[in-house]
Structures are given as C-alpha cells and as structure tokens.
Design an enzyme around this catalytic site. Structure first.
Site, PDB file in Angstrom:
ATOM      1  N   TYR A 251      17.242  -6.372 -15.641  1.00 31.66           N
ATOM      2  CA  TYR A 251      15.655  -6.254 -16.157  1.00 31.66           C
ATOM      3  C   TYR A 251      15.444  -6.567 -17.602  1.00 31.66           C
ATOM      4  CZ  TYR A 251      14.028  -3.187 -12.201  1.00 31.66           C
ATOM      5  OH  TYR A 251      13.889  -2.852 -11.183  1.00 31.66           O
TER       6      TYR A 251
ATOM      7  N   HIS B 275      -5.179  -4.221   2.480  1.00 30.44           N
ATOM      8  CA  HIS B 275      -4.064  -5.103   3.134  1.00 30.44           C
ATOM      9  C   HIS B 275      -3.753  -4.146   4.363  1.00 30.44           C
ATOM     10  CE1 HIS B 275      -1.066  -7.574   4.565  1.00 30.44           C
ATOM     11  NE2 HIS B 275       0.127  -6.832   4.215  1.00 30.44           N
TER      12      HIS B 275
END
Length: 318
Positions: free
Chosen positions: A68, A178
């Site tokens: 990260y 969606h």
C-alpha cells in the site's frame, strides 16, 4: 521515481482484478503495474505469469507485487477486492461483508498518500464507492465507480443485435444502480446519430421488446454467474476503457458511478450516470432529459442505493 511513467495499481488479485490488468496491458496503457492482495502468494503468482505474457506483448511494461505504501507514486488505483457474488445472489446482498473489506482497504490507501484517481469495482459498486470515499475523504471527483459502464455496453450490444448493426454505431446508456433497479434510457439512445426512438417507431418495435432487452441487460450477469461462476472478461475490458480515459485525459463519456449533488434530482450518493472522464477523474456529468417514466425509475434506483448505503455504514460501525 520518474513521474512521467504511467502507473496503474490493482487492489484485489481475483479474476476481475487480473482481467482488468490484462486488458490494460494489451492496450499499452501504462509502463508499470502493481498488484496488492491479502494473498501474497497469489499476487506473486500473477506477477510471474504476467511477466511471461509481457515477453510476447507489443507494449513494454513491468508488473509486480507492491505494498500500500507504494501507491503514492501511482496514477490510478482500481479496487476489485471483496467476496465474490454467489449464484442467485443479488449484488446488494453483499453489502455488509464487502463494506467491512472496503473500509479496511480505504484506510490503507489513504495512509499511503495516494493522490491519483480511484476506480471502485467491488460490488455492490456504488455503495462500496460511497464507503471508500467516506473512509478516505478523497476529492469526490477523483473517486468513481465502474457504475453502469458494463450495463451500458450490454445495452449497446442488445440494440445492435436487434438492429443488425455494429455495437460501435450505437450510443446508449444505462443509468442508476449496477443491478436490478437500473434504467435503460432509450429516449437518449442514438444509432449513427439517429434517434433510437425514431427507429423504434419506423420498425414497429414494441414496448415489450424494449422491456425484454432491458431484462436481458440486467440479468446477463446472473446468466454468466450461473454458468461459469463469475463475470470478469466483460468488466475487465470495460474498466480498462475507464483507465485509458483517465491516463490519456480523453474526455470520453462513460456510464460511471459519480457523486451527485442534485443532478437528475438526487444527491448525496454515488450512482451511474453519463460522465466525461479526464486525468483528474470527473470532468462533467452529462444531463439527459429523461422521460417521466425514466426519471421515476432513476429516483427509485437512487432510493434503493441510499437504503443500502445506510446498511453499509452500520456494518462498518459494528
């Protein structure tokens, strides 16, 4: 590091994540790709496999497992991590589980110092995008979801099949969730510049035929999942188009999930609408003059999403 090099990161090394990456690689969108996954073994395995693929690719790129903390140097991060959709399960039934996963991912990305554009693909996608932005505090225009981009591609395909023309000759958008409450906006659809509604009248296409086309669009994912377990090639290609629009500052228009502040009569949520995309994310939301029926369905879809956003917020509090 040389900031001129274009970098794309993927959080989630499942089938959707690697399909997005492979589509990006074959389009030559970036010089460096990074993979983050809770399963280090999987990330490294995919990286090694992609290395082999690069040897036969016309584009030069490197790919590898990253942390990260590396994201501060990346232009785009795509987030697909989450549990997969089960056969017979709606996307909204995944809210609580994936909200917790998304909250953790968002905190790690925020900590990294990432300054680019985020594309959330994990389902239910607009609910997860709300959670991601809520947890990171990133500029809302730099956070989008894949939204109804795949739904819109499916609608264009259905219209092209009905009219026996190439899908690229069709411009049509699906708005809203969606998922099951999505809205196929036939009133704004065109075929080589001609109004689709005019063609409907000329060819005597019935309302039932239009309804059946929409049903095919929103049920297609279930058809695929029931047969092969998950969808990934279609969404992989579609998200690669979004990445390309951002990296090239193309100002192309896609049906993506963006944060609305009153457009289309709704606000304070992410939802799929036609949007101009550029290097900083959202450039402009395109407003269609929806019919009364389309507007009512869109508002209903937004209401459903808002209810699930509340469920997601409660899940991450717990």
């Amino acid at each position: 590091m040389d900031k001129k090099i274009k970098r794309v990161a993927m959080v989630g090394a499942g089938l959707v994540g690697v399909s997005v990456l492979y589509s990006c690689m074959n389009r030559g969108l970036a010089e460096q790709y990074g993979i983050i996954d809770i399963n280090d073994k999987l990330s490294v395995g995919h990286s090694l496999d992609f290395e082999d693929a690069s040897a036969a690719n016309n584009h030069n790129f490197s790919v590898g497992k990253i942390e990260y903390s590396d994201l501060k140097d990346y232009d785009v991060v795509v987030i697909t991590a989450g549990r997969p959709q089960k056969p017979g399960e709606t996307r909204l039934e995944m809210v609580a589980d994936n909200a917790k996963i998304m909250s953790n991912i968002a905190k790690n990305i925020k900590k990294s110092g990432f300054k680019g554009v985020s594309i959330v693909v994990a389902n239910p996608v607009d609910v997860m995008t709300f959670i991601y932005q809520h947890e990171t505090g990133f500029d809302k225009n730099r956070v989008i979801s894949s939204g109804t981009s795949l739904d819109s591609a499916r609608l264009r395909f259905e219209i092209s099949k009905k009219l026996k023309v190439h899908p690229k000759s069709v411009q049509a958008f699906v708005l809203g969730e969606h998922g099951d409450s999505s809205v196929s906006v036939y009133s704004a659809a065109t075929v080589s510049g001609k109004s689709f509604n005019e063609i409907v009248k000329e060819r005597g296409i019935s309302k039932k035929e239009l309804e059946d086309m929409h049903t095919t669009v929103y049920k297609k994912a279930y058809e695929i999942i029931n047969r092969k377990g998950s969808t990934y090639f279609g969404i992989g290609s579609t998200v690669a188009e979004l990445v390309e629009a951002i990296l090239t500052d193309s100002h192309a228009i896609f049906g993506v999930g963006v944060y609305l502040t009153g457009q289309y009569g709704v606000k304070d949520l992410y939802i799929g609408v036609p949007t101009v995309l550029g290097s900083k994310g959202v450039v402009e939301v395109i407003n269609f003059n929806l019919t009364k029926e389309e507007q009512e369905k869109f508002v209903s879809s937004a209401t459903i999403l808002k209810g699930n956003i509340q469920k997601a917020l409660e899940a991450i509090k717990g």
